[in-house]
Design a protein around this motif. Sequence first.
Motif, short mmCIF file in Angstrom:
data_model
loop_
_atom_site.label_atom_id
_atom_site.label_comp_id
_atom_site.label_asym_id
_atom_site.label_seq_id
_atom_site.Cartn_x
_atom_site.Cartn_y
_atom_site.Cartn_z
N TYR A 65 40.30 -69.99 62.48
CA TYR A 65 40.16 -70.40 61.08
C TYR A 65 41.35 -69.99 60.22
N ARG A 66 42.37 -69.44 60.84
CA ARG A 66 43.55 -69.03 60.07
C ARG A 66 44.34 -70.26 59.61
N GLY A 67 45.07 -70.08 58.53
CA GLY A 67 45.88 -71.16 58.00
C GLY A 67 45.11 -72.11 57.11
N VAL A 112 49.67 -52.11 56.49
CA VAL A 112 49.87 -53.15 57.50
C VAL A 112 50.81 -52.57 58.56
N LEU A 113 50.54 -52.88 59.80
CA LEU A 113 51.40 -52.42 60.89
C LEU A 113 52.77 -53.04 60.75
N PRO A 144 53.60 -61.80 60.63
CA PRO A 144 52.86 -62.87 59.94
C PRO A 144 52.08 -62.36 58.73
N SER A 145 51.42 -61.21 58.89
CA SER A 145 50.67 -60.66 57.78
C SER A 145 51.59 -60.18 56.67
N GLU A 183 54.56 -61.29 55.85
CA GLU A 183 55.06 -62.46 55.13
C GLU A 183 53.99 -63.07 54.24
N PHE A 184 52.75 -63.13 54.74
CA PHE A 184 51.63 -63.64 53.95
C PHE A 184 51.43 -62.80 52.70
N TYR A 185 51.40 -61.48 52.84
CA TYR A 185 51.20 -60.60 51.70
C TYR A 185 52.34 -60.73 50.69
N LYS A 186 53.56 -60.81 51.19
CA LYS A 186 54.70 -60.97 50.29
C LYS A 186 54.62 -62.29 49.52
N SER A 187 54.11 -63.34 50.16
CA SER A 187 53.99 -64.64 49.50
C SER A 187 53.01 -64.59 48.32
#
Length: 162
Positions: A94-96, A123-124, A129-130, A132-136
């Motif tokens: 269900y990601r994305g 975050v590790l 991917p995580s 970059e997601f958080y930065k976005s």
Amino acid sequence: MYSSTFKIRKASKQDATLIFDFIYQLAVYEKMESDVKTSPEELTKALFENQYAQVLIAEEETKPVGFALYFFNFSTFLGRPGLYLEDLFVDPAYRGKGYGKALLIELSRIAKSKNCGRMEWSVLKWNTPSIEFYKSLGAKEMEEWSVYRLEEDELKSLAQLG
């Protein structure tokens, strides 16, 4: 974004096994499954009897697809509470679809309703991917801070000093 059949709800005592399953899936993703020591019974006591933390469940139709576990801390510098996100996980199938973002939006709403001055999580370093997601979403890495931990044996030793 996400579908019209998507919803976020507060977890209940009946969700303890589901929460445990999500925690274990997250641990597998993070290559830390051997670190999972809890059980659904311990989670029931910690989350729903002692209320040490709270959980949101993300659902597509009636299928649970993710969760967020959080608690409140306090910033002495701000003189206000903060929301600490301990775990965020969305089933890989269900990601994305915007479900992780929806959980973070709901958490930010909770934080604002509690007058929190900030929301934080760890975050590790390898989890690009995580990161970059958080930065976005506007999250900033706290480069000048390092996390320290005392685990059970060290806690016991330290508690016995003095």
